[in-house]
Design a protein around this motif. Structure first.
Motif, mmCIF file in Angstrom:
data_model
loop_
_atom_site.group_PDB
_atom_site.id
_atom_site.type_symbol
_atom_site.label_atom_id
_atom_site.label_comp_id
_atom_site.label_asym_id
_atom_site.label_seq_id
_atom_site.Cartn_x
_atom_site.Cartn_y
_atom_site.Cartn_z
ATOM 1 N N ALA A 195 -0.010 -0.323 2.655
ATOM 2 C CA ALA A 195 0.508 0.960 2.160
ATOM 3 C C ALA A 195 1.940 0.812 1.648
ATOM 4 N N ILE A 196 2.740 0.099 2.436
ATOM 5 C CA ILE A 196 4.156 -0.065 2.037
ATOM 6 C C ILE A 196 4.236 -0.813 0.692
ATOM 7 N N GLU A 197 3.458 -1.870 0.606
ATOM 8 C CA GLU A 197 3.517 -2.648 -0.627
ATOM 9 C C GLU A 197 3.046 -1.851 -1.827
ATOM 10 N N ALA A 198 2.162 -0.889 -1.575
ATOM 11 C CA ALA A 198 1.640 -0.083 -2.681
ATOM 12 C C ALA A 198 2.568 1.064 -3.061
ATOM 13 N N ALA A 199 3.528 1.374 -2.144
ATOM 14 C CA ALA A 199 4.384 2.551 -2.402
ATOM 15 C C ALA A 199 5.202 2.346 -3.680
ATOM 16 N N GLU A 200 5.399 3.463 -4.427
ATOM 17 C CA GLU A 200 6.134 3.371 -5.681
ATOM 18 C C GLU A 200 7.454 4.138 -5.659
ATOM 19 N N THR A 201 7.545 5.055 -4.661
ATOM 20 C CA THR A 201 8.763 5.855 -4.620
ATOM 21 C C THR A 201 9.380 5.801 -3.252
ATOM 22 N N LEU A 202 10.660 6.163 -3.210
ATOM 23 C CA LEU A 202 11.355 6.218 -1.931
ATOM 24 C C LEU A 202 10.746 7.290 -1.044
ATOM 25 N N GLU A 203 10.259 8.355 -1.658
ATOM 26 C CA GLU A 203 9.639 9.434 -0.881
ATOM 27 C C GLU A 203 8.390 8.911 -0.148
ATOM 28 N N GLN A 204 7.584 8.168 -0.860
ATOM 29 C CA GLN A 204 6.381 7.600 -0.219
ATOM 30 C C GLN A 204 6.770 6.701 0.943
ATOM 31 N N LEU A 205 7.830 5.949 0.732
ATOM 32 C CA LEU A 205 8.259 5.049 1.798
ATOM 33 C C LEU A 205 8.736 5.839 3.007
ATOM 34 N N GLU A 206 9.442 6.948 2.721
ATOM 35 C CA GLU A 206 9.907 7.776 3.828
ATOM 36 C C GLU A 206 8.698 8.325 4.614
ATOM 37 N N GLU A 207 7.675 8.744 3.898
ATOM 38 C CA GLU A 207 6.458 9.233 4.567
ATOM 39 C C GLU A 207 5.844 8.134 5.440
ATOM 40 N N LEU A 208 5.840 6.919 4.892
ATOM 41 C CA LEU A 208 5.275 5.804 5.651
ATOM 42 C C LEU A 208 6.127 5.497 6.871
ATOM 43 N N ARG A 209 7.468 5.617 6.658
ATOM 44 C CA ARG A 209 8.343 5.373 7.814
ATOM 45 C C ARG A 209 8.001 6.377 8.930
ATOM 46 N N LEU A 210 7.852 7.676 8.512
ATOM 47 C CA LEU A 210 7.530 8.688 9.513
ATOM 48 C C LEU A 210 6.172 8.378 10.152
ATOM 49 N N GLU A 211 5.215 7.975 9.347
ATOM 50 C CA GLU A 211 3.859 7.734 9.839
ATOM 51 C C GLU A 211 3.803 6.602 10.872
ATOM 52 N N TYR A 212 4.618 5.536 10.619
ATOM 53 C CA TYR A 212 4.492 4.375 11.500
ATOM 54 C C TYR A 212 5.647 4.226 12.469
ATOM 55 N N LEU A 213 6.863 4.533 12.007
ATOM 56 C CA LEU A 213 8.009 4.100 12.794
ATOM 57 C C LEU A 213 8.736 5.232 13.515
ATOM 58 N N SER A 214 8.413 6.478 13.258
ATOM 59 C CA SER A 214 9.112 7.567 13.918
ATOM 60 C C SER A 214 8.638 7.686 15.364
ATOM 61 N N LYS A 215 9.310 8.588 16.069
ATOM 62 C CA LYS A 215 8.978 8.752 17.490
ATOM 63 C C LYS A 215 7.542 9.220 17.682
ATOM 64 N N LYS A 216 7.107 9.937 16.641
ATOM 65 C CA LYS A 216 5.719 10.382 16.744
ATOM 66 C C LYS A 216 4.787 9.508 15.912
ATOM 67 N N GLY A 217 5.248 8.401 15.518
ATOM 68 C CA GLY A 217 4.485 7.531 14.630
ATOM 69 C C GLY A 217 3.448 6.684 15.350
ATOM 70 N N LYS A 218 2.742 5.978 14.518
ATOM 71 C CA LYS A 218 1.597 5.222 15.024
ATOM 72 C C LYS A 218 2.016 4.080 15.954
ATOM 73 N N ILE A 219 3.127 3.446 15.666
ATOM 74 C CA ILE A 219 3.540 2.327 16.499
ATOM 75 C C ILE A 219 4.006 2.823 17.849
ATOM 76 N N GLN A 220 4.714 3.971 17.807
ATOM 77 C CA GLN A 220 5.147 4.559 19.071
ATOM 78 C C GLN A 220 3.920 4.932 19.911
ATOM 79 N N ALA A 221 2.910 5.394 19.185
ATOM 80 C CA ALA A 221 1.679 5.783 19.881
ATOM 81 C C ALA A 221 1.059 4.569 20.590
ATOM 82 N N LEU A 222 1.126 3.419 19.954
ATOM 83 C CA LEU A 222 0.627 2.199 20.577
ATOM 84 C C LEU A 222 1.402 1.906 21.858
ATOM 85 N N MET A 223 2.724 2.097 21.746
ATOM 86 C CA MET A 223 3.557 1.847 22.906
ATOM 87 C C MET A 223 3.128 2.730 24.066
#
Lengths: 341, 798
Positions: free
Chosen positions: A13-41
């Motif tokens: 997904a990150i590699e496919a992103a074309e805009t900073l906005e998309q990247l921000e969405e991906l950051r929220l999706e994976y790396l935020s406190k409520k993100g997927k990686i946190q969920a794994l933790m």
């Protein structure tokens, strides 16, 4: 959810992103406190103590990998964005430049300064004197007493019996001789305005400028005069020039010489500037007449010296190719503006 | 001085030298050939004889001729009235180059013409040079029988082939205004022998004379007169006429020609009077006459006291030294003469000749000075030529008024002194050799040599350095080495005022202004309408014009002229400055003038401009003062109580430092520049000499505050009359040393502001060098300042 699968999805997904906005969405999706990686933790608490470290390491590695990729992708997109922005700012470089208004020194000032600087560098001082001058300094002290035929050579503007507008900067020399008679040696140059009863035309002006030089000391020779003048001309015209002496007559020097220099335009081959002769008449000079020294109170048996005088208009006209002397006094800004410093 | 090479050749052999070689040698010896003339000019000339001459069928004045030139017979159409059969003529063949152009074969009104029959006028001889009866005046030249058909050496045979130099003679060499001396000089320069006529003593003949000569003027100290009772008037010989013509003197008859010829030879003007016009045999020189007198050119001249006049029997008979009188001149039937050879004061002759506009050859020679023995030499030569060419007989003894007693003197010189002065290594023999070339008597004693100076060089050669110059002149000087003076080291530097000028010039040109140089001499209006006039203007005794009659006492009007010239020539945005001395009776000052109009700076590219106005001008003056070390704090701007004629009464002021008035600056009064088509101009004149009398501050490094400063803005509503400076002064006073700076950032008048009021806004910066200021401290101080301002200016804070 399989960690490995999630990581692959994220990277894709990150590699496919074309805009900073998309990247921000991906950051929220994976790396935020409520993100997927946190969920794994969060899933860690359900694992056995043996499983925990291994799983933790895998999740941390995943987080680090996703973070790094995201950051590098952000950098990449920012750089591309800036480049795009800069490209939009492309301008036509061939348009006229902004030119600050630069003034101009008068050509006579330029020539005078150059002369002064050459001689200051050789240890001379710059002397001045009054333009409304006594007959005494303009003529009598210059070995040109009342009734001397040389007075006829110059038609002078008289103010009264004793006063005149100086017709030659020789008057300054005469004052310097008197002033410095007891503090020899003398090394001065004397620039200034002078006046003669000439009708103005392309080559004559009732007002013009001269600069004279005077050296008084022991054992001063004509050879010294020649060397000094050669140096002066070299500095003024930025060229090695030969000079030649032609015998002449001035009441205040003996012997007297007109000095020619090799033409600065053709180098002596002959051209229109030098009228084909290869020589340009540049100044008058000579060894100071003993009478002049004695009148100033200087022992002419012990001291000798040389003097020379050059017309600043003539120098300016030669140097800058000015053909009408009146241009120097008309003050047309179209003319003046040509003489940037 | 004109020198004919034909004449020179009579005395000196120059056949081995080219024209350019002679000129080069003369220049190196101090005699510049300014120009060179050829008497007769024309190539491809041949003697022809007109063998047929008919009227042209289609013309009322042209002739159709056949001319035999030996090798062929030419058809030539000729317009001269004297063209006739049998005449020997000068034929310019096809291809001949004449001063008027090249001769081409052609057809004139249907008749072919292959050449031209010439007048001497077509061969470069001017009308004035032609004899009265010369056929060339109105037609073609008529050759006599000494010319053979086919001969080509025509110009030379006519005495018309000659090169004449115009040589410039320095004021110390009036001797060279005589051909004899000039030729002697040339011989010395060329290092060749010379043979001049011997004539000295020729006048020592004759019986007792009844002639009486008296001078009543101190300006005539020597006068020789000699009566010749019997002369025969006739035409002069050809050689004499040729030489006269080469020197631009027209031949008239042998008597007149001799007087002119001797003047050319010796440099001494002579005059011959007809003996019949002086029955009393009496000549008196006076200088107290006035009235009209007719000279021999037939023109009446206004004589004034001081002019030297020759009189006889109380009647003028000639204007001394300039021109003889109509009433005593030589006539066709003259049989006796009185010869005059006199010495008249050169300055007086010059004055009279200038005033009368009578620049004769005689006057020119007197004005330049004569050698002591001049009169005697000329008298000798005149007597010799009168005997030879006018059969002169029955001479009386020469009568002399005054005395000339010339004793040749010796000048001593050593080669040591010579070489020390010049920087070369001459030997005594080289030096002696030069003296011998000049035909001076010279003797040597070891390294000394003694030169005897003849009368002809007495005015020039007086001291040993004069001898040195002769040696330098006549020896190779191009090989002189170049050295620099060997002397104690000196420090060269500019004086404070010279440095100040450089600073000012750099500052103003860096700010886009052009430097001007204008004339010192100005009109009466200019000095009457001066700006801060230095004093009463100095007037010239004899100005060239009314426009250039006074020495300027201020710069303003010169600068206005420069501005007006530029505006009239379409130059806009003219910003000029000039630095110049000004003068008044007993006073000298130095001024800086600045004049501005239009935009002071402008950039079309950036769409911005700064219009010249009072504040731009003020800024330039302040920056100039600052650059020279005079800080703002020392400057007082005061009301313009000096000049509201040339300046706008409400936009100008006087600038002082202490009590000293340094400058006046402001907008020019619209009335004063109404002739110039511009919206307005701004002018400042600064008295640089006054300024330089005040000590400037020394440069001191500024202290940088380590603690932060705090700024507060303040807008006040005050009376329109209140100046910004007075408010700033009050702020600084009430705020004390914590006020670092006060700056005006806005002034507003108009809507929402009562009539007679203005809103003025300041930024005040507070600081302390000791500590960081707290908000409370600043507020307290600021409140104090505001209250003080309200009290002082009846101001309302907005």
């Amino acid at each position: 959810m399989d960690v490995k699968q999630m990581k692959e999805e994220a990277i894709k997904a990150i590699e496919a992103a074309e805009t900073l906005e998309q990247l921000e969405e991906l950051r929220l999706e994976y790396l935020s406190k409520k993100g997927k990686i946190q969920a794994l933790m969060m899933m860690m608490k359900d694992l056995t103590p043996e499983e925990k470290p291994k799983f933790g390491q895998i999740v941390n590695e995943t987080k680090q990998a996703v973070t790094e990729l995201l950051e590098s992708k952000v950098e990449e997109l920012k750089k591309a964005g800036l480049n795009a922005q800069l490209e939009k700012e492309k301008i036509d470089l061939t348009l006229d430049a902004y030119t600050p208004r630069i003034g101009s020194l008068h050509p006579l000032t330029l020539v005078q300064r150059e002369l002064e600087d050459v001689f200051i560098g050789m240890g001379y001082n710059v002397a001045e004197g009054p333009e409304v001058e006594l007959d005494e300094y303009n003529f009598t002290r210059a070995n040109t007493p009342e009734g001397h035929p040389a007075r006829d050579m110059q038609d002078t503007f008289y103010i009264d019996v004793n006063h005149l507008l100086r017709s030659q900067t020789t008057a300054i020399q005469m004052r310097e001789l008197e002033k410095q008679a007891n503090s020899l040696p003398i090394k001065v140059v004397c620039p200034g305005k002078v006046y003669r009863r000439d009708d103005d035309d392309a080559t004559h002006s009732h007002q013009f400028m001269q600069c004279e030089g005077l050296v008084i000391g022991e054992n001063i020779t004509v050879a010294d005069l020649k060397g000094t003048l050669e140096l002066m001309i070299k500095e003024l015209f930025k060229k090695d020039a030969k000079i030649r002496f032609r015998p002449s007559y001035f009441p205040f020097t003996e012997p007297s010489f007109e000095v020619d220099m090799t033409c600065h335009v053709c180098g002596g081959k002959g051209c229109p500037t030098c009228k084909g002769t290869g020589w340009i008449e540049i100044l008058g000079s000579g060894m100071v007449h003993p009478n002049v020294l004695e009148m100033a109170g200087i022992d002419s048996k012990k001291y000798t010296g040389f003097a020379f005088g050059v017309g600043l208009e003539r120098l300016a006209m030669l140097k800058y190719g000015i053909t009408d002397i009146r241009d120097l006094y008309t003050n047309d800004v179209r003319f003046l503006s040509g003489f940037k410093k | 001085m004109l020198l004919s090479l034909n004449w020179l050749s009579n005395f000196v052999d120059i056949s081995d030298l080219t024209n350019d070689e002679i000129k080069e040698k003369l220049v190196k010896a101090g005699f510049e050939v300014e120009s060179e003339e050829h008497l007769g000019l024309g190539t491809n000339l041949i003697v022809g004889k007109v063998i047929e001459c008919h009227d042209h069928p289609d013309s009322d004045h042209l002739h159709v001729t056949k001319v035999d030139i030996g090798k062929e017979v030419l058809d030539i159409v000729c317009g001269a009235p004297n063209c006739r059969e049998g005449l020997k003529v000068i034929v310019a063949q096809v291809g001949a180059k004449l001063p008027g152009g090249e001769i081409k074969a052609g057809v004139i009104r249907g008749q072919s013409s292959n050449g031209m029959l010439c007048s001497l006028k077509e061969l470069n001889i001017t009308e004035e040079m032609l004899a009265e009866d010369s056929p060339s005046r109105n037609g073609i030249e008529e050759l006599d029988d000494t010319f053979e058909i086919g001969e080509t050496d025509i110009l030379s045979k006519l005495g018309l082939e000659d090169t004449i130099y115009d040589i410039s003679i320095y004021a110390n060499r009036p001797d060279c205004l005589g051909v004899f001396n000039m030729c002697r000089e040339v011989a010395a320069i060329l290092d060749k022998p010379i043979r001049l006529p011997e004539y000295e003593g020729a006048a020592e003949i004759g019986k007792e004379s009844s002639l009486k000569i008296v001078s009543e003027s101190a300006n005539c100290t020597h006068f020789l007169g000699k009566v010749v009772n019997n002369v025969t008037i006739k035409e002069s010989p050809k050689w004499m006429k040729d030489h006269l013509r080469a020197n631009g003197v027209k031949a008239i008859n042998n008597l007149v020609d001799i007087s002119n010829y001797v003047m050319l030879e010796t440099g001494q003007p002579l005059h011959f009077y007809d003996l019949r016009t002086n029955p009393n045999r009496e000549i008196t020189i006076k200088d107290d006459l006035s009235g009209k007198y007719m000279a021999l050119d037939g023109i009446e001249y206004e004589i004034e006291k001081g002019d030297l006049m020759i009189t006889s029997n109380n009647e003028p008979i000639g204007i001394a030294g300039i021109m003889g009188g109509e009433n005593t001149k030589i006539l066709e039937d003259t049989t006796g003469l009185i010869i005059e050879a006199a010495l008249f004061d050169h300055a007086q002759i010059r004055r009279t000749a200038n005033r009368l506009g009578l620049q004769t050859e005689a006057a020119a020679r007197f004005a330049k000075g004569l050698e002591p023995l001049s009169q005697n030499k000329a008298m000798d030569r005149a007597v010799q030529l009168l005997i030879e060419l006018a059969d002169a007989k029955d001479f009386e003894k020469t009568v002399e008024y005054g005395k000339v007693d010339y004793k040749p003197y010796e000048i001593e010189e050593t080669v040591e002194h010579l070489n020390a002065l010049i920087g070369k290594e001459y030997t005594v023999d080289e030096a002696v050799r030069v003296m011998e070339r000049l035909q001076f008597k010279v003797r040597k004693e070891g390294n000394k040599f003694y030169t005897e100076i003849p009368s002809s060089r007495a005015s020039d050669l007086k001291i040993r350095e004069d001898i040195d110059e002769e040696i330098v002149r006549l020896t190779d000087f191009d090989s002189l080495v170049s050295t620099l003076p060997q002397m104690p080291q000196t420090v060269g530097a500019l004086t404070p005022v010279q440095s100040a000028r450089r600073i000012i010039r750099n500052l103003f040109t860096d700010n886009g202004m052009n430097e001007t140089y204008s004339y010192t001499l100005v009109s009466q209006k200019h000095v009457d309408e001066a700006c801060m006039p230095l004093g009463e203007a100095i007037a010239l005794q004899s100005p060239l014009s009314e426009e250039r009659k006074y020495v300027r006492n201020s710069l303003m009007n010169s600068m206005i002229e420069s501005l007006a010239y530029n505006v009239a020539h379409g130059n806009q945005n003219v910003n000029l400055f000039e630095i110049s001395t000004v003068y008044a009776k007993e006073k000298e000052g130095e001024r800086v003038g600045i004049i501005l109009s239009g935009n002071f700076s402008e950039s079309k590219a950036l769409h911005n401009k700064v219009e010249a106005d009072f504040y731009v001008l003020k800024g330039l003056v302040y920056e100039m003062l600052e650059s020279l070390g005079y800080h703002k704090e020392r400057i007082n701007l005061t009301e313009n109580d000096l000049d509201t004629v040339h300046f706008h009464p409400y936009q100008s002021c006087v600038l002082k430092i202490g009590d000293k008035t340094i400058a006046i600056l402001g907008k020019m009064h619209p009335n004063y520049i109404s002739d110039i088509k511009i919206a307005g101009a701004y002018y400042a004149e600064i008295a640089l000499n006054e300024l330089m009398e005040i000590a400037p501050q020394k440069v001191k490094a500024p202290v940088i505050n380590r603690y932060p400063s705090v700024s507060r803005d303040l807008s006040l509503l005050v009376d329109d009359e209140t100046t910004a400076a007075s408010i700033i002064k009050a702020i600084k006073k009430s705020g004390g040393k914590m006020v670092k700076s006060v700056e005006v950032f806005d002034i507003y008048k108009g809507e929402h502001i009562a009539e007679g009021k203005k809103s003025i806004s300041f930024t005040i910066v507070y600081e302390s060098l000791e500590a960081t200021l707290t908000a409370e401290e600043v507020n307290k101080l600021h409140t104090k300042v505001v209250e003080e301002l309200n009290r002082m200016f009846n101001a309302n804070q907005r």
